[in-house]
Scaffold this motif. Structure first.
Motif, PDB file in Angstrom:
ATOM      1  N   LYS A  12       0.833  -1.205   0.000  1.00 31.12           N
ATOM      2  CA  LYS A  12       0.000   0.000   0.000  1.00 31.12           C
ATOM      3  C   LYS A  12       0.872   1.261   0.000  1.00 31.12           C
ATOM      4  O   LYS A  12       0.560   2.252  -0.668  1.00 31.12           O
ATOM      5  CB  LYS A  12      -0.934  -0.005   1.209  1.00 31.12           C
ATOM      6  CG  LYS A  12      -2.065  -1.020   1.106  1.00 31.12           C
ATOM      7  CD  LYS A  12      -2.953  -0.970   2.338  1.00 31.12           C
ATOM      8  CE  LYS A  12      -4.116  -1.949   2.228  1.00 31.12           C
ATOM      9  NZ  LYS A  12      -4.993  -1.920   3.427  1.00 31.12           N
ATOM     10  N   LYS A  16       1.059   4.181  -2.959  1.00 32.76           N
ATOM     11  CA  LYS A  16       0.961   5.613  -2.700  1.00 32.76           C
ATOM     12  C   LYS A  16       2.186   6.336  -3.257  1.00 32.76           C
ATOM     13  O   LYS A  16       2.060   7.411  -3.868  1.00 32.76           O
ATOM     14  CB  LYS A  16       0.835   5.854  -1.194  1.00 32.76           C
ATOM     15  CG  LYS A  16       0.599   7.311  -0.818  1.00 32.76           C
ATOM     16  CD  LYS A  16       0.362   7.452   0.675  1.00 32.76           C
ATOM     17  CE  LYS A  16       0.085   8.900   1.050  1.00 32.76           C
ATOM     18  NZ  LYS A  16      -0.162   9.044   2.517  1.00 32.76           N
ATOM     19  N   HIS A  19       2.014   6.818  -6.871  1.00 37.67           N
ATOM     20  CA  HIS A  19       0.827   7.576  -7.301  1.00 37.67           C
ATOM     21  C   HIS A  19      -0.081   6.700  -8.171  1.00 37.67           C
ATOM     22  O   HIS A  19      -0.668   7.170  -9.152  1.00 37.67           O
ATOM     23  CB  HIS A  19       1.230   8.844  -8.073  1.00 37.67           C
ATOM     24  CG  HIS A  19       2.143   9.747  -7.313  1.00 37.67           C
ATOM     25  ND1 HIS A  19       1.738  10.477  -6.214  1.00 37.67           N
ATOM     26  CD2 HIS A  19       3.467  10.029  -7.482  1.00 37.67           C
ATOM     27  CE1 HIS A  19       2.742  11.182  -5.735  1.00 37.67           C
ATOM     28  NE2 HIS A  19       3.815  10.920  -6.488  1.00 37.67           N
ATOM     29  N   THR A  21      -3.459   4.396  -8.352  1.00 37.97           N
ATOM     30  CA  THR A  21      -4.744   4.168  -7.700  1.00 37.97           C
ATOM     31  C   THR A  21      -5.101   2.691  -7.745  1.00 37.97           C
ATOM     32  O   THR A  21      -4.483   1.889  -8.463  1.00 37.97           O
ATOM     33  CB  THR A  21      -5.848   4.980  -8.395  1.00 37.97           C
ATOM     34  OG1 THR A  21      -6.020   4.476  -9.735  1.00 37.97           O
ATOM     35  CG2 THR A  21      -5.489   6.465  -8.452  1.00 37.97           C
ATOM     36  N   TYR A  22      -6.154   2.328  -6.984  1.00 39.63           N
ATOM     37  CA  TYR A  22      -6.647   0.949  -7.042  1.00 39.63           C
ATOM     38  C   TYR A  22      -7.146   0.614  -8.449  1.00 39.63           C
ATOM     39  O   TYR A  22      -7.005  -0.512  -8.917  1.00 39.63           O
ATOM     40  CB  TYR A  22      -7.772   0.744  -6.023  1.00 39.63           C
ATOM     41  CG  TYR A  22      -7.306   0.681  -4.589  1.00 39.63           C
ATOM     42  CD1 TYR A  22      -6.029   0.241  -4.267  1.00 39.63           C
ATOM     43  CD2 TYR A  22      -8.154   1.054  -3.550  1.00 39.63           C
ATOM     44  CE1 TYR A  22      -5.606   0.171  -2.954  1.00 39.63           C
ATOM     45  CE2 TYR A  22      -7.745   0.997  -2.226  1.00 39.63           C
ATOM     46  CZ  TYR A  22      -6.459   0.553  -1.935  1.00 39.63           C
ATOM     47  OH  TYR A  22      -6.043   0.476  -0.636  1.00 39.63           O
ATOM     48  N   ASP A  24      -5.928   1.830 -11.257  1.00 36.75           N
ATOM     49  CA  ASP A  24      -4.737   1.575 -12.074  1.00 36.75           C
ATOM     50  C   ASP A  24      -4.230   0.156 -11.845  1.00 36.75           C
ATOM     51  O   ASP A  24      -3.902  -0.570 -12.795  1.00 36.75           O
ATOM     52  CB  ASP A  24      -3.627   2.565 -11.728  1.00 36.75           C
ATOM     53  CG  ASP A  24      -3.988   3.997 -12.075  1.00 36.75           C
ATOM     54  OD1 ASP A  24      -4.772   4.191 -13.021  1.00 36.75           O
ATOM     55  OD2 ASP A  24      -3.495   4.917 -11.386  1.00 36.75           O
ATOM     56  N   GLU A  33     -11.924  -3.300  -9.863  1.00 31.66           N
ATOM     57  CA  GLU A  33     -11.391  -2.435  -8.815  1.00 31.66           C
ATOM     58  C   GLU A  33     -11.919  -2.839  -7.443  1.00 31.66           C
ATOM     59  O   GLU A  33     -11.175  -2.824  -6.453  1.00 31.66           O
ATOM     60  CB  GLU A  33     -11.759  -0.974  -9.105  1.00 31.66           C
ATOM     61  CG  GLU A  33     -11.197   0.000  -8.078  1.00 31.66           C
ATOM     62  CD  GLU A  33     -11.570   1.437  -8.387  1.00 31.66           C
ATOM     63  OE1 GLU A  33     -11.307   2.315  -7.530  1.00 31.66           O
ATOM     64  OE2 GLU A  33     -12.132   1.693  -9.479  1.00 31.66           O
ATOM     65  N   LYS A  37      -9.689  -3.735  -4.056  1.00 31.01           N
ATOM     66  CA  LYS A  37      -9.881  -3.083  -2.761  1.00 31.01           C
ATOM     67  C   LYS A  37     -10.151  -4.105  -1.674  1.00 31.01           C
ATOM     68  O   LYS A  37      -9.597  -4.018  -0.569  1.00 31.01           O
ATOM     69  CB  LYS A  37     -11.052  -2.097  -2.842  1.00 31.01           C
ATOM     70  CG  LYS A  37     -10.769  -0.842  -3.650  1.00 31.01           C
ATOM     71  CD  LYS A  37     -11.970   0.083  -3.632  1.00 31.01           C
ATOM     72  CE  LYS A  37     -11.696   1.372  -4.377  1.00 31.01           C
ATOM     73  NZ  LYS A  37     -12.877   2.274  -4.401  1.00 31.01           N
TER      74      LYS A  37
END
Length: 243
Positions: A12, A16, A19, A21-22, A24, A33, A37
């Protein structure tokens, strides 16, 4: 060894930092997605999936696992059971003292009557006990904090009280870099903890110097044992003369 949950937390952080995202990550993994998650929130996934995420992030799995291991809390002291295991075998205790001094396996086997196979076996035992994390090439990482101390009344200190105290204090303490002092006096009970704190700082300075001097050649270093103590005490022979 690092747990899957630890690896998930590290992943995680990598997401971050990249950069990403979930959404991506989901595209890279060909997943929904929502599934990504759920997978990362529960931390329930096989290592093959973690490896796939690493590839998506451009992160080497081995490096990630090593960073996670390096971030684990270090031991301030061992449990009595761990110390008991260490003193159960004299060669294992020797190996433990050597790794605390950050000797290599080659240095240990060249100095003591221990074969390479024995040394590797003892390193593996120290890994299982929790003193080190054994790495490829018989290298290791100490899992002990810089402020690590053997338990005051634990198995290791009891072993040294029984087998090593007389041998240690039987020395003359008159060589360069050696000294022994005994100072007696009556001071305020309130001040005694401040002296203990100074003693602990001196021990910490000694440990820090040991770490810094590992960069020197072996012939430039010498093994020293620093014994520090302070207690309310009266020699038994004097106590017997009390009224």
């Amino acid at each position: 060894m690092s747990t899957t949950i630890d690896l998930i937390h590290a992943l995680k952080k990598e997401l971050k930092a990249a950069h990403m995202t979930y959404a991506d990550l989901a595209r890279h993994l060909d997943m929904a997605e929502s599934s990504v998650k759920r997978m990362l929130s529960k931390g329930d996934m096989p290592l093959s999936r973690i490896d796939a995420i690493c590839r998506a992030l451009g992160v080497d799995f081995a490096d990630l696992a090593r960073r996670v291991a390096d971030s684990q809390p270090l031991l301030q002291e061992m449990t009595p059971e761990q110390e008991t295991a260490v003193v159960a075998d004299r060669k294992l205790l020797l190996m433990a003292i050597c790794v605390l001094s950050q000797w290599t396996l080659e240095q240990i086997t060249a100095t003591y009557r221990m074969t390479e196979a024995e040394g590797i076996r003892y390193l593996a035992q120290l890994d299982r006990i929790g003193i080190i994390e054994l790495r490829p090439g018989n290298r290791y990482r100490l899992r002990l904090a810089k402020t690590f101390r053997w338990r005051a009344r634990g198995p290791v200190m009891e072993y040294f009280r029984e087998h090593a105290v007389l041998d240690y204090f039987g020395g003359s303490f008159d060589q360069p870099g050696e000294t022994m002092l005994m100072v007696h006096g009556n001071i305020s009970r309130a001040l005694a903890p401040s002296f203990v704190d100074r003693i602990q700082r001196l021990a910490h300075d000694f440990s820090q110097q040991h770490l810094q001097d590992q960069r020197l050649l072996p012939e430039q270093r010498e093994g020293y044992t620093l014994v520090l103590g302070m207690r309310s005490w009266e020699f038994t022979a004097f106590t017997s003369l009390r009224r």
